[in-house]
Write an enzyme that holds these catalytic residues in place. Structure first.
Site, PDB file in Angstrom:
ATOM      1  N   ARG A 191      48.792 -28.170   3.833  1.00 12.75           N
ATOM      2  CA  ARG A 191      48.825 -27.992   5.288  1.00 12.75           C
ATOM      3  C   ARG A 191      47.700 -28.793   5.945  1.00 12.75           C
ATOM      4  O   ARG A 191      47.842 -29.364   7.014  1.00 12.75           O
ATOM      5  CB  ARG A 191      48.685 -26.500   5.592  1.00 12.75           C
ATOM      6  N   GLU A 215      36.674 -19.096  17.767  1.00 13.52           N
ATOM      7  CA  GLU A 215      37.889 -18.427  17.290  1.00 13.52           C
ATOM      8  C   GLU A 215      37.414 -17.243  16.458  1.00 13.52           C
ATOM      9  O   GLU A 215      36.809 -17.447  15.400  1.00 13.52           O
ATOM     10  CB  GLU A 215      38.741 -19.384  16.442  1.00 13.52           C
ATOM     11  N   ARG A 231      43.212 -12.461   7.137  1.00 13.20           N
ATOM     12  CA  ARG A 231      43.539 -13.504   8.094  1.00 13.20           C
ATOM     13  C   ARG A 231      43.296 -12.980   9.496  1.00 13.20           C
ATOM     14  O   ARG A 231      43.611 -11.816   9.787  1.00 13.20           O
ATOM     15  CB  ARG A 231      45.019 -13.900   7.962  1.00 13.20           C
ATOM     16  N   CYS A 232      42.726 -13.772  10.365  1.00 13.57           N
ATOM     17  CA  CYS A 232      42.440 -13.267  11.713  1.00 13.57           C
ATOM     18  C   CYS A 232      43.735 -12.892  12.413  1.00 13.57           C
ATOM     19  O   CYS A 232      43.779 -11.974  13.206  1.00 13.57           O
ATOM     20  CB  CYS A 232      41.707 -14.319  12.515  1.00 13.57           C
ATOM     21  N   ASN A 291      37.861 -17.648   4.842  1.00 10.27           N
ATOM     22  CA  ASN A 291      39.255 -17.429   4.421  1.00 10.27           C
ATOM     23  C   ASN A 291      40.120 -18.668   4.430  1.00 10.27           C
ATOM     24  O   ASN A 291      41.190 -18.694   3.841  1.00 10.27           O
ATOM     25  CB  ASN A 291      39.881 -16.318   5.269  1.00 10.27           C
ATOM     26  N   ASP A 299      20.870 -19.739  13.056  1.00  8.12           N
ATOM     27  CA  ASP A 299      20.222 -19.852  14.373  1.00  8.12           C
ATOM     28  C   ASP A 299      19.615 -21.240  14.573  1.00  8.12           C
ATOM     29  O   ASP A 299      19.702 -21.820  15.657  1.00  8.12           O
ATOM     30  CB  ASP A 299      19.137 -18.781  14.515  1.00  8.12           C
ATOM     31  N   LYS A 350      28.964 -26.917   8.605  1.00  3.60           N
ATOM     32  CA  LYS A 350      28.350 -25.785   7.899  1.00  3.60           C
ATOM     33  C   LYS A 350      29.489 -24.968   7.297  1.00  3.60           C
ATOM     34  O   LYS A 350      30.154 -24.211   8.009  1.00  3.60           O
ATOM     35  CB  LYS A 350      27.533 -24.937   8.880  1.00  3.60           C
TER      36      LYS A 350
HETATM   37  P1  NAP Z   1      31.438 -14.737   9.471  1.00  3.91           P
HETATM   38  O1  NAP Z   1      30.679 -13.803   8.598  1.00  3.91           O
HETATM   39  O2  NAP Z   1      31.267 -14.668  10.918  1.00  3.91           O
HETATM   40  O3  NAP Z   1      31.036 -16.230   8.965  1.00  3.91           O
HETATM   41  C1  NAP Z   1      31.689 -17.342   9.526  1.00  3.91           C
HETATM   42  C2  NAP Z   1      30.791 -18.558   9.353  1.00  3.91           C
HETATM   43  O4  NAP Z   1      29.619 -18.399  10.143  1.00  3.91           O
HETATM   44  C3  NAP Z   1      30.293 -18.760   7.921  1.00  3.91           C
HETATM   45  O5  NAP Z   1      30.171 -20.151   7.657  1.00  3.91           O
HETATM   46  C4  NAP Z   1      28.919 -18.123   7.960  1.00  3.91           C
HETATM   47  O6  NAP Z   1      28.029 -18.628   6.998  1.00  3.91           O
HETATM   48  C5  NAP Z   1      28.453 -18.549   9.333  1.00  3.91           C
HETATM   49  N1  NAP Z   1      27.389 -17.720   9.896  1.00  3.91           N
HETATM   50  C6  NAP Z   1      27.007 -16.481   9.523  1.00  3.91           C
HETATM   51  N2  NAP Z   1      25.992 -16.051  10.305  1.00  3.91           N
HETATM   52  C7  NAP Z   1      25.729 -17.061  11.197  1.00  3.91           C
HETATM   53  C8  NAP Z   1      24.805 -17.253  12.261  1.00  3.91           C
HETATM   54  N3  NAP Z   1      23.914 -16.322  12.588  1.00  3.91           N
HETATM   55  N4  NAP Z   1      24.828 -18.419  12.939  1.00  3.91           N
HETATM   56  C9  NAP Z   1      25.726 -19.388  12.623  1.00  3.91           C
HETATM   57  N5  NAP Z   1      26.629 -19.272  11.624  1.00  3.91           N
HETATM   58  C10 NAP Z   1      26.626 -18.120  10.919  1.00  3.91           C
HETATM   59  O7  NAP Z   1      33.010 -14.632   9.217  1.00  3.91           O
HETATM   60  P2  NAP Z   1      33.791 -14.696   7.815  1.00  3.91           P
HETATM   61  O8  NAP Z   1      33.422 -13.474   7.054  1.00  3.91           O
HETATM   62  O9  NAP Z   1      33.574 -16.018   7.191  1.00  3.91           O
HETATM   63  O10 NAP Z   1      35.303 -14.616   8.311  1.00  3.91           O
HETATM   64  C11 NAP Z   1      35.862 -13.364   8.626  1.00  3.91           C
HETATM   65  C12 NAP Z   1      35.859 -13.139  10.129  1.00  3.91           C
HETATM   66  O11 NAP Z   1      36.213 -14.332  10.802  1.00  3.91           O
HETATM   67  C13 NAP Z   1      36.876 -12.104  10.560  1.00  3.91           C
HETATM   68  O12 NAP Z   1      36.384 -11.357  11.647  1.00  3.91           O
HETATM   69  C14 NAP Z   1      38.062 -12.920  11.022  1.00  3.91           C
HETATM   70  O13 NAP Z   1      38.863 -12.252  11.964  1.00  3.91           O
HETATM   71  C15 NAP Z   1      37.375 -14.099  11.635  1.00  3.91           C
HETATM   72  N6  NAP Z   1      38.263 -15.258  11.605  1.00  3.91           N
HETATM   73  C16 NAP Z   1      38.820 -15.678  12.787  1.00  3.91           C
HETATM   74  C17 NAP Z   1      39.697 -16.752  12.771  1.00  3.91           C
HETATM   75  C18 NAP Z   1      40.347 -17.264  14.024  1.00  3.91           C
HETATM   76  O14 NAP Z   1      40.914 -18.379  13.984  1.00  3.91           O
HETATM   77  N7  NAP Z   1      40.295 -16.549  15.133  1.00  3.91           N
HETATM   78  C19 NAP Z   1      39.995 -17.408  11.573  1.00  3.91           C
HETATM   79  C20 NAP Z   1      39.387 -16.943  10.399  1.00  3.91           C
HETATM   80  C21 NAP Z   1      38.510 -15.859  10.419  1.00  3.91           C
HETATM   81  P3  NAP Z   1      27.882 -17.793   5.595  1.00  3.91           P
HETATM   82  O15 NAP Z   1      29.190 -17.897   4.918  1.00  3.91           O
HETATM   83  O16 NAP Z   1      26.772 -18.536   4.867  1.00  3.91           O
HETATM   84  O17 NAP Z   1      27.506 -16.390   5.963  1.00  3.91           O
HETATM   85  O1  G3P Z   2      42.381 -16.416   9.733  1.00  4.96           O
HETATM   86  C1  G3P Z   2      42.706 -17.758   9.764  1.00  4.96           C
HETATM   87  C2  G3P Z   2      43.637 -17.990  10.924  1.00  4.96           C
HETATM   88  O2  G3P Z   2      43.483 -19.259  11.392  1.00  4.96           O
HETATM   89  C3  G3P Z   2      45.039 -17.612  10.496  1.00  4.96           C
HETATM   90  O3  G3P Z   2      45.803 -18.730  10.158  1.00  4.96           O
HETATM   91  O4  G3P Z   2      47.978 -19.720   9.626  1.00  4.96           O
HETATM   92  O5  G3P Z   2      47.225 -17.705   8.365  1.00  4.96           O
HETATM   93  O6  G3P Z   2      47.918 -17.482  10.748  1.00  4.96           O
HETATM   94  P1  G3P Z   2      47.322 -18.399   9.687  1.00  4.96           P
END
Ligand code: NAP
Ligand code: G3P
Length: 488
Positions: free
Chosen positions: A111, A258, A291-292, A162, A223, A185
């Site tokens: 993809r 996002e 997945r979000c 993810n 930060d 990053k």
């Molecule tokens: P996360 O803990 O927020 O981490 C996301 C990214 O941010 C990682 O690269 C993380 O680094 C980094 N990060 C952590 N603390 C930070 C800070 N203070 N400043 C800048 N960057 C920082 O999220 P995740 O656990 O990877 O993913 C799960 C979450 O993401 C869920 O809530 C999910 O819903 C959301 N998500 C949303 C979408 C969307 O498209 N809306 C897609 C995927 C996931 P580290 O890995 O080193 O901690």
């Molecule tokens: O959580 C990742 C978000 O981008 C979901 O992608 O394609 O699985 O709906 P998708």
């Protein structure tokens, strides 16, 4: 091709076209979510080393911005071809480091190659416009503006665990096509495959410094990255908590966020329940619900709730549980903290009287697919994002009650509505406070050229290939004043 990237089990960082080791801090272990064994190590860059990456990005961006768009597009196509060539190797690493089943890992990489190609082609159509002054009272034709789109500068791209390859490229590719340079990053869990992705772009011929990677725990260097003086745009995908932290620090730097979601599937009494059940289970439990856009709650009309609950249970019972190397849907969650959190929500629902239809079992980071009926709004599971294989069914007495509960969420990413009546489908869609509503389909981001956005606690700004290129560029206006029209 990938020999430079790894020394022993330790992966380096790409800075100014060179794969480098950190000089200050010891590497960080990347461990398997399945059994905790170390599958690789990554650099924990110091602030000085982060500065070097930004200096390289800033210097390289000037020349990259002058690179003809068609040359950028050719290079991105080469990267897509290389990514595809190495799909099996990158997918295997991705699958191992985030416990994504191998079939889903392969499809993420494929993809992503498609994403890069589409972005390369879309970027060639990002044109400007000319605007005549005489459209406005008091002005004549001698004055007109030539509007082009120019890059913002250095894009800081931060990706979640993810989709470490696809959600890195969803930032990198549009940024590059718009003429920006990038600091990536990657997530610590997912960094290995994301670093391989960076090597694909380098090997495709991306000039030194145009793409750089900085690894280290986000909680430690996040930060510093976000407030770095050389950042011109931040594209972040991840949790709402971190997104809010970034937004509170970004000051004048434009953002694309996002974030989390609590996507509701709303089932009206005339829905095709077989189809709805199949869609809901696929949408709720793929990649163990991490997945979000996963379906994270079902709001079903009471009159069809018993039938739907039975259909959902039948599908959940068929889900395959196992290791990511097998053709399964349910694998161990990314880490113990994630599994503990999901367990908390399960325990709270049980304690408050939810009816457990299946699951509720845990082995280490593995949570068995869990389905609850008769979940009520006093339960945490009705509102919090589990990011795990657990789905609550809430029974409603009217369409408006379903809309109210859906909108009472802090999140506003996506929703789905299942009905045979298109007028009612649009009534529901028009009243939901979310970025996207799917009619008779599970919630999901793809296809990747569609606009993808969250409102409220689910984000700000719009992704989706053309939208991302636009977000990472801006108009440049040159106004021309010709001589007087009355030539002798
Ligand atoms: P996360 O803990 O927020 O981490 C996301 C990214 O941010 C990682 O690269 C993380 O680094 C980094 N990060 C952590 N603390 C930070 C800070 N203070 N400043 C800048 N960057 C920082 O999220 P995740 O656990 O990877 O993913 C799960 C979450 O993401 C869920 O809530 C999910 O819903 C959301 N998500 C949303 C979408 C969307 O498209 N809306 C897609 C995927 C996931 P580290 O890995 O080193 O901690
Ligand atoms: O959580 C990742 C978000 O981008 C979901 O992608 O394609 O699985 O709906 P998708």
């Amino acid at each position: 091709m990938f020999r430079e990237i790894v020394s022993g089990a330790t992966y380096r960082c790409l800075i100014d076209g060179q794969w480098r080791d950190g000089r200050v801090h010891p590497p960080i272990d990347v461990t398997s979510p399945c059994d905790g064994r170390v599958i690789g190590k990554i650099q924990a860059l110091s602030k000085e080393e982060v500065d070097e990456a930004f200096a390289a990005a800033k210097a390289a961006q000037k020349k990259w911005a002058q690179t003809p768009v068609n040359h950028r597009a050719v290079l991105l196509h080469k990267a897509a071809d290389l990514l595809e060539e190495h799909c099996d190797e990158i997918a295997r690493i991705l699958s191992e480091e985030i416990a994504k089943d191998i079939d889903s890992a392969v499809s993420e990489v494929q993809r992503t190659a498609d994403f890069i190609r589409f972005t390369a082609d879309e970027g060639k159509h990002m044109e400007g416009e000319t605007v005549g002054a005489d459209h406005f009272p008091g002005f004549k034709k001698q004055r007109f503006s030539v509007v082009t789109r120019v890059p913002l500068g250095v894009v800081l791209a931060i990706a979640p665990f993810n989709y470490p390859v696809n959600l890195s490229v969803s930032k990198i590719a549009p940024a590059l096509m718009a003429g920006n340079s990038v600091i990536l990053k990657p997530p610590t869990a997912g960094a290995l495959s994301a670093l391989y992705l960076a090597e694909v772009f380098r090997a495709a011929g991306l000039p030194a410094g145009v793409l750089n990677t900085v690894t280290g725990r986000g909680s430690e260097i996040g930060d510093y990255l976000v407030t770095h003086p050389d950042v011109d745009f931040i594209s972040f995908t991840g949790s709402t908590a971190v997104g809010r932290r970034i937004a509170s620090q970004a000051q004048m730097v434009p953002l694309l966020l996002e974030l989390g979601g609590k996507d509701a599937a709303i089932i009206l009494e005339d829905a095709d329940l077989q189809d709805a059940a199949k869609n809901i289970v696929a949408g709720a439990y793929s990649y163990s619900g991490q997945r979000c856009t996963a379906v994270k709650r079902v709001l079903v009309m009471e009159s069809v709730a018993d039938e739907l609950a039975a259909l959902l249970k039948a599908h959940v019972d068929k889900l395959k549980v196992g290791l990511p190397s097998q053709p399964v849907q349910i694998t161990p969650l990314i880490n113990k903290q994630a599994a503990d959190f999901v367990q908390e929500l399960i325990d709270d629902a049980v304690e408050k009287g939810a009816q457990l239809l299946c699951g509720g079992r845990r082995e280490g980071n593995l949570i068995y697919p869990t389905l609850f009926d008769r979940v009520t709004t006093d339960m945490r599971l009705a509102w919090e994002e589990p990011f795990g294989p657990v789905l609550p069914i809430l029974r409603v007495q009217s369409v408006d009650e379903a809309i109210r509960i859906a909108n009472d969420s802090e999140y506003g990413l996506q929703s789905a509505v299942f009905t045979k009546n298109i007028d009612r489908a649009f009534y529901v869609a028009n009243n939901l406070e979310v970025g996207t509503v799917h009619i008779n389909n599970k919630t999901e981001r793809g296809p990747d050229h569609f606009p993808f956005l969250g409102v409220k606690a689910s984000g700000m700004g719009t992704q989706g290939i053309r939208y991302s290129i636009e977000a990472m560029s801006r108009p440049k206006v040159v106004i021309i004043n010709l001589g007087d029209e009355r030539h002798e």
